[in-house]
Design an enzyme around this catalytic site. Structure first.
Site, mmCIF file in Angstrom:
data_model
loop_
_atom_site.group_PDB
_atom_site.id
_atom_site.type_symbol
_atom_site.label_atom_id
_atom_site.label_comp_id
_atom_site.label_asym_id
_atom_site.label_seq_id
_atom_site.Cartn_x
_atom_site.Cartn_y
_atom_site.Cartn_z
ATOM 1 N N TYR A 65 35.338 32.347 37.406
ATOM 2 C CA TYR A 65 36.343 31.912 38.391
ATOM 3 C C TYR A 65 36.284 30.389 38.589
ATOM 4 O O TYR A 65 36.324 29.884 39.721
ATOM 5 C CB TYR A 65 36.121 32.600 39.743
ATOM 6 C CG TYR A 65 36.240 34.117 39.744
ATOM 7 C CD1 TYR A 65 36.750 34.818 38.660
ATOM 8 C CD2 TYR A 65 35.835 34.850 40.865
ATOM 9 C CE1 TYR A 65 36.847 36.204 38.668
ATOM 10 C CE2 TYR A 65 35.940 36.235 40.884
ATOM 11 C CZ TYR A 65 36.437 36.898 39.784
ATOM 12 O OH TYR A 65 36.531 38.265 39.808
ATOM 13 N N HIS A 129 30.713 41.752 34.057
ATOM 14 C CA HIS A 129 32.144 41.411 34.178
ATOM 15 C C HIS A 129 32.846 41.912 32.917
ATOM 16 O O HIS A 129 33.011 41.176 31.935
ATOM 17 C CB HIS A 129 32.272 39.894 34.308
ATOM 18 C CG HIS A 129 33.488 39.439 35.024
ATOM 19 N ND1 HIS A 129 33.632 38.170 35.509
ATOM 20 C CD2 HIS A 129 34.626 40.078 35.361
ATOM 21 C CE1 HIS A 129 34.803 38.049 36.113
ATOM 22 N NE2 HIS A 129 35.431 39.193 36.012
#
Ligand SMILES: NC(=O)c1ccc[n+]([C@@H]2O[C@H](COP(=O)([O-])OP(=O)(O)OC[C@H]3O[C@@H](n4cnc5c(N)ncnc54)[C@H](OP(=O)(O)O)[C@@H]3O)[C@@H](O)[C@H]2O)c1
Length: 261
Positions: A65, A129
């Site tokens: 991110y 992830h």
């Protein structure tokens, strides 16, 4: 592990709504309905302090991110133990592109980097992830085993997988404390994962509850919360917002808990 054990560093139970922070760190290659600017430091700090003052104490970030982890490290430095920080491993986002690495070496490197960026000596939750190949990541790469070894060293409190498939979610539950699954009014395919988690006393975090911004009317939000919290395994819904009014509005629409009725 039971759901009751999910706490912040200072022992408070985690909140039913969490704050997703993609939009604090990255605004390219994202799928939100409107383009947006990444909030400046003052705005981002205010968002976090408003969230905490309203009782939100779980924050979700990831190395993928953009600046998110590094910014949280700076903003949460004096309130670290009041938060439950969720971060991830396996996805890297550089020069506008994601790439994935679930090797032992990369997982350890990534966790050490997250500790530095977040300015802490422990991570509350670390999730794999996923790139969509959930089963391969768990079975072929043995990535959950690597996380478990690092948890045993005391650097991580809870481990799990942010999955993209039902099959992966069901498999992940066996060796995870937590699975982060997608669920919203239009996408209910992973319901079996939410149900299995309950039978195993494992916790679920929900991502994309508002369909990444496409299901945000008052009626849609109320219906979403009611539906998702009908699954007892759901510990927290992680909502991605950079708007304090939306944050307040979302909290006001939470169904009351039994103790509040
Ligand atoms: N692990 C993974 O693979 C993965 C993937 C996706 C997401 N996540 C995590 O889950 C979090 C949530 O997912 P998401 O951000 O994709 O989707 P989401 O929470 O379903 O939706 C976020 C969008 O909804 C808008 N929104 C929120 N509350 C609103 C309100 N009351 N009224 C109007 N709009 C509202 C936000 O805009 P405003 O900013 O304007 O409020 C934002 O654009 C992420 O931030 C991230 O932490 C993880």
């Amino acid at each position: 592990m039971t759901l009751q054990t999910l706490t912040t560093g200072n022992g408070q139970p985690i909140s039913r709504l969490g704050l997703g922070t993609v939009k604090l760190g990255r605004n390219e290659q994202v799928k939100y309905p409107q383009a947006f600017s990444i909030p400046d430091d003052l705005t981002a700090k205010k968002l976090l302090s408003t969230a905490l003052s309203l009782g939100i104490n779980i924050v979700d970030t990831a190395p993928a991110y953009g600046q998110s982890e590094e910014r949280l490290g700076r903003f949460l430095i004096n309130q670290r133990h009041e938060w439950h920080i969720v971060t991830k491993v396996g996805e890297e986002f550089n020069h506008g592109q994601s790439h994935f690495d679930f090797s032992k070496k990369h997982i350890r490197f990534s966790i050490e980097r997250s500790l530095k960026r977040l300015r802490t000596d422990y991570l509350d939750t670390v999730l794999l992830h996923s790139n969509g190949n959930d089963v391969d990541i768990i079975q072929r790469d043995g990535a959950l085993d690597t996380l478990l070894a690092i948890k045993r060293e005391g650097l991580i409190r809870y481990i799990g997988v942010s999955t993209k498939t039902t099959e992966g979610g069901l498999l992940a539950l066996n060796d995870s404390d937590i699975v982060m699954a997608s669920y919203n009014l239009r996408y209910t395919e992973e319901e079996a994962v939410l149900k299995k988690a309950e039978t195993l006393s494992k916790a679920i975090f929900i991502k994309k509850a508002f369909d990444s911004g496409y299901a945000c009317s008052t009626e849609a939000i109320s219906k979403t919360f009611k539906k998702i919290f009908s699954f007892p395994a759901v510990a927290s819904i992680i909502i991605g917002t950079i708007n304090t009014h939306h944050l307040e509005n979302n909290l006001a629409l939470l169904p009351k808990q039994k103790a509040e009725l």
